[in-house]
Write a protein that holds these residues in place. Structure first.
Motif, PDB file in Angstrom:
ATOM      1  N   GLY A   1       0.786  -1.227   0.000  1.00  0.00           N
ATOM      2  CA  GLY A   1       0.000   0.000   0.000  1.00  0.00           C
ATOM      3  C   GLY A   1       0.816   1.274   0.000  1.00  0.00           C
ATOM      4  O   GLY A   1       0.262   2.368   0.112  1.00  0.00           O
ATOM      5  N   ALA A   2       2.137   1.170  -0.138  1.00  0.00           N
ATOM      6  CA  ALA A   2       3.003   2.351  -0.147  1.00  0.00           C
ATOM      7  C   ALA A   2       2.565   3.333  -1.237  1.00  0.00           C
ATOM      8  O   ALA A   2       2.079   2.932  -2.301  1.00  0.00           O
ATOM      9  CB  ALA A   2       4.449   1.939  -0.359  1.00  0.00           C
ATOM     10  N   ARG A   3       2.758   4.624  -0.963  1.00  0.00           N
ATOM     11  CA  ARG A   3       2.384   5.668  -1.923  1.00  0.00           C
ATOM     12  C   ARG A   3       3.622   6.063  -2.722  1.00  0.00           C
ATOM     13  O   ARG A   3       4.621   6.523  -2.170  1.00  0.00           O
ATOM     14  CB  ARG A   3       1.813   6.883  -1.185  1.00  0.00           C
ATOM     15  N   ILE A   4       3.543   5.890  -4.036  1.00  0.00           N
ATOM     16  CA  ILE A   4       4.683   6.103  -4.928  1.00  0.00           C
ATOM     17  C   ILE A   4       4.415   7.317  -5.817  1.00  0.00           C
ATOM     18  O   ILE A   4       3.346   7.431  -6.424  1.00  0.00           O
ATOM     19  CB  ILE A   4       4.937   4.858  -5.785  1.00  0.00           C
ATOM     20  N   PHE A   5       5.406   8.194  -5.900  1.00  0.00           N
ATOM     21  CA  PHE A   5       5.294   9.444  -6.666  1.00  0.00           C
ATOM     22  C   PHE A   5       6.015   9.304  -7.999  1.00  0.00           C
ATOM     23  O   PHE A   5       7.191   8.941  -8.048  1.00  0.00           O
ATOM     24  CB  PHE A   5       5.898  10.588  -5.851  1.00  0.00           C
TER      25      PHE A   5
ATOM     26  N   VAL B   1      19.060   0.968 -13.798  1.00  0.00           N
ATOM     27  CA  VAL B   1      18.314   1.281 -12.582  1.00  0.00           C
ATOM     28  C   VAL B   1      19.272   1.745 -11.495  1.00  0.00           C
ATOM     29  O   VAL B   1      20.256   1.063 -11.179  1.00  0.00           O
ATOM     30  CB  VAL B   1      17.560   0.047 -12.064  1.00  0.00           C
ATOM     31  N   TRP B   2      18.947   2.906 -10.937  1.00  0.00           N
ATOM     32  CA  TRP B   2      19.646   3.425  -9.760  1.00  0.00           C
ATOM     33  C   TRP B   2      18.695   3.405  -8.571  1.00  0.00           C
ATOM     34  O   TRP B   2      17.539   3.793  -8.703  1.00  0.00           O
ATOM     35  CB  TRP B   2      20.112   4.860  -9.987  1.00  0.00           C
ATOM     36  N   LEU B   3      19.182   2.949  -7.432  1.00  0.00           N
ATOM     37  CA  LEU B   3      18.441   3.059  -6.188  1.00  0.00           C
ATOM     38  C   LEU B   3      19.054   4.188  -5.376  1.00  0.00           C
ATOM     39  O   LEU B   3      20.262   4.189  -5.112  1.00  0.00           O
ATOM     40  CB  LEU B   3      18.498   1.747  -5.393  1.00  0.00           C
ATOM     41  N   LEU B   4      18.254   5.154  -4.998  1.00  0.00           N
ATOM     42  CA  LEU B   4      18.700   6.312  -4.240  1.00  0.00           C
ATOM     43  C   LEU B   4      18.051   6.280  -2.870  1.00  0.00           C
ATOM     44  O   LEU B   4      16.821   6.229  -2.768  1.00  0.00           O
ATOM     45  CB  LEU B   4      18.332   7.611  -4.952  1.00  0.00           C
TER      46      LEU B   4
ATOM     47  N   ILE C   1      10.422  18.252  -1.762  1.00  0.00           N
ATOM     48  CA  ILE C   1       8.973  18.067  -1.595  1.00  0.00           C
ATOM     49  C   ILE C   1       8.614  16.671  -1.116  1.00  0.00           C
ATOM     50  O   ILE C   1       7.506  16.454  -0.609  1.00  0.00           O
ATOM     51  CB  ILE C   1       8.188  18.405  -2.893  1.00  0.00           C
ATOM     52  N   THR C   2       9.532  15.712  -1.247  1.00  0.00           N
ATOM     53  CA  THR C   2       9.250  14.336  -0.798  1.00  0.00           C
ATOM     54  C   THR C   2       9.973  13.983   0.494  1.00  0.00           C
ATOM     55  O   THR C   2       9.869  12.848   0.958  1.00  0.00           O
ATOM     56  CB  THR C   2       9.664  13.311  -1.871  1.00  0.00           C
ATOM     57  N   GLY C   3      10.723  14.942   1.082  1.00  0.00           N
ATOM     58  CA  GLY C   3      11.485  14.622   2.277  1.00  0.00           C
ATOM     59  C   GLY C   3      12.560  13.588   2.010  1.00  0.00           C
ATOM     60  O   GLY C   3      12.806  12.712   2.830  1.00  0.00           O
ATOM     61  N   THR C   4      13.202  13.684   0.830  1.00  0.00           N
ATOM     62  CA  THR C   4      14.226  12.731   0.360  1.00  0.00           C
ATOM     63  C   THR C   4      13.733  11.285   0.455  1.00  0.00           C
ATOM     64  O   THR C   4      14.416  10.404   0.963  1.00  0.00           O
ATOM     65  CB  THR C   4      15.579  12.882   1.096  1.00  0.00           C
ATOM     66  N   ALA C   5      12.526  11.069  -0.057  1.00  0.00           N
ATOM     67  CA  ALA C   5      12.004   9.700  -0.141  1.00  0.00           C
ATOM     68  C   ALA C   5      12.930   8.865  -1.019  1.00  0.00           C
ATOM     69  O   ALA C   5      13.534   9.382  -1.965  1.00  0.00           O
ATOM     70  CB  ALA C   5      10.600   9.714  -0.734  1.00  0.00           C
TER      71      ALA C   5
ATOM     72  N   ILE D   1       0.809  20.251  -0.961  1.00  0.00           N
ATOM     73  CA  ILE D   1      -0.105  19.788  -2.008  1.00  0.00           C
ATOM     74  C   ILE D   1       0.106  18.303  -2.292  1.00  0.00           C
ATOM     75  O   ILE D   1      -0.854  17.541  -2.431  1.00  0.00           O
ATOM     76  CB  ILE D   1       0.079  20.615  -3.296  1.00  0.00           C
ATOM     77  N   LEU D   2       1.361  17.890  -2.361  1.00  0.00           N
ATOM     78  CA  LEU D   2       1.674  16.497  -2.697  1.00  0.00           C
ATOM     79  C   LEU D   2       1.263  15.536  -1.603  1.00  0.00           C
ATOM     80  O   LEU D   2       0.711  14.466  -1.872  1.00  0.00           O
ATOM     81  CB  LEU D   2       3.184  16.371  -2.961  1.00  0.00           C
ATOM     82  N   GLY D   3       1.527  15.896  -0.355  1.00  0.00           N
ATOM     83  CA  GLY D   3       1.291  14.974   0.753  1.00  0.00           C
ATOM     84  C   GLY D   3       2.452  14.012   0.912  1.00  0.00           C
ATOM     85  O   GLY D   3       3.441  14.069   0.180  1.00  0.00           O
ATOM     86  N   LEU D   4       2.341  13.119   1.858  1.00  0.00           N
ATOM     87  CA  LEU D   4       3.421  12.182   2.153  1.00  0.00           C
ATOM     88  C   LEU D   4       3.539  11.119   1.061  1.00  0.00           C
ATOM     89  O   LEU D   4       2.530  10.579   0.590  1.00  0.00           O
ATOM     90  CB  LEU D   4       3.177  11.500   3.495  1.00  0.00           C
ATOM     91  N   VAL D   5       4.763  10.827   0.655  1.00  0.00           N
ATOM     92  CA  VAL D   5       5.015   9.734  -0.273  1.00  0.00           C
ATOM     93  C   VAL D   5       6.103   8.834   0.313  1.00  0.00           C
ATOM     94  O   VAL D   5       6.966   9.284   1.072  1.00  0.00           O
ATOM     95  CB  VAL D   5       5.432  10.224  -1.684  1.00  0.00           C
ATOM     96  N   ASP D   6       6.050   7.573  -0.043  1.00  0.00           N
ATOM     97  CA  ASP D   6       7.010   6.590   0.478  1.00  0.00           C
ATOM     98  C   ASP D   6       8.181   6.359  -0.457  1.00  0.00           C
ATOM     99  O   ASP D   6       9.234   5.879  -0.028  1.00  0.00           O
ATOM    100  CB  ASP D   6       6.291   5.260   0.738  1.00  0.00           C
ATOM    101  N   ALA D   7       8.009   6.699  -1.739  1.00  0.00           N
ATOM    102  CA  ALA D   7       9.075   6.483  -2.713  1.00  0.00           C
ATOM    103  C   ALA D   7       8.799   7.295  -3.960  1.00  0.00           C
ATOM    104  O   ALA D   7       7.666   7.718  -4.213  1.00  0.00           O
ATOM    105  CB  ALA D   7       9.195   4.998  -3.074  1.00  0.00           C
ATOM    106  N   ILE D   8       9.855   7.513  -4.735  1.00  0.00           N
ATOM    107  CA  ILE D   8       9.771   8.174  -6.037  1.00  0.00           C
ATOM    108  C   ILE D   8      10.130   7.149  -7.100  1.00  0.00           C
ATOM    109  O   ILE D   8      11.107   6.402  -6.947  1.00  0.00           O
ATOM    110  CB  ILE D   8      10.766   9.347  -6.119  1.00  0.00           C
TER     111      ILE D   8
END
Length: 215
Positions: free
Chosen positions: A43-47, A211-214, A149-153, A118-125
């Motif tokens: 259920g994670a929120r992905i941006f 693919v890069w994982l940040l 804006i994502t809190g360095t998600a 506006i965006l709200g909390l996200v768990d990943a980009i």
């Protein structure tokens, strides 16, 4: 018509003229095979920045994730919801218009107008077609804005690598030095996976999709 990818008219023209070679007919294989590396909760929120009408959104929803995105073209977002066979609720948030349905929120407008509130909390980009679409001078501002804006998600970033002398972008070639230039001060970077682009980029240029994982 503008030929500058930093100009919004460039992208509006692409969508209006259906010159959207960047749009894939199915969900990205690297996303399907490697998203698990981020260890996201159910259920994670992905941006998804600059999301277009990507089929990746339908796949993410089918996996039980919640999706939010931002896209310059209203036409693209309308086509996205048509493809999903969903009628969105539409509301205005400052300069952005929000299209919402169950587990999905897509904003239309300039990504730089999107704020944390506006965006709200996200768990990943998840960035597949955004960074590679931007001219070099715009990328650091974009990277800093996303982190802010994502809190360095954590980020699942897909880039193309090819000889930029052989073709003008977009998509632009983004190699390890460029990823480090944009995100090296903010994230730990992991080169996670790569595969050759079958048939070459745009059917002619040898290229690798990486693919890069940040975090």
């Amino acid at each position: 018509m503008s030929e500058n990818p930093a100009d919004p008219d460039f992208w509006h023209s692409r969508w209006q003229e259906n010159r959207i070679g960047f749009h894939q007919a199915q969900a990205n294989a690297l996303l399907r095979d490697h998203l698990g590396a981020l260890d996201l909760e159910p259920g994670a929120r992905i941006f998804l920045p600059l999301c277009g009408k990507t089929r990746d959104i339908g796949w993410l929803l089918s996996q039980g994730y919640s999706v939010t995105g931002v896209e310059l073209s209203t036409l693209a977002v309308e086509q996205l919801f048509d493809d999903l066979d969903v009628t969105p609720r539409i509301t205005q948030h400052m300069n952005l218009r929000r299209y919402s349905a169950e587990n999905i929120d897509i904003f239309t407008g300039d990504v730089f107008d999107l704020t944390t509130d506006i965006l709200g909390l996200v768990d990943a980009i998840y960035d597949r077609a955004a960074l590679v679409a931007l001219p070099r001078d715009t990328r650091p501002r974009y990277g800093a804005h996303l982190a802010r804006i994502t809190g360095t998600a954590p980020q699942f970033l897909i880039c193309f690598e090819y000889d930029q002398n052989l073709m003008e972008g977009p998509p632009f070639s983004i190699d390890v030095r460029e990823v480090a230039r944009i995100y090296g001060q903010t994230y730990a970077l992991t080169d996670h996976a790569a595969e050759k682009v079958e048939g070459g980029l745009k059917g002619k240029i040898p290229a690798t999709e990486r693919v890069w994982l940040l975090r």
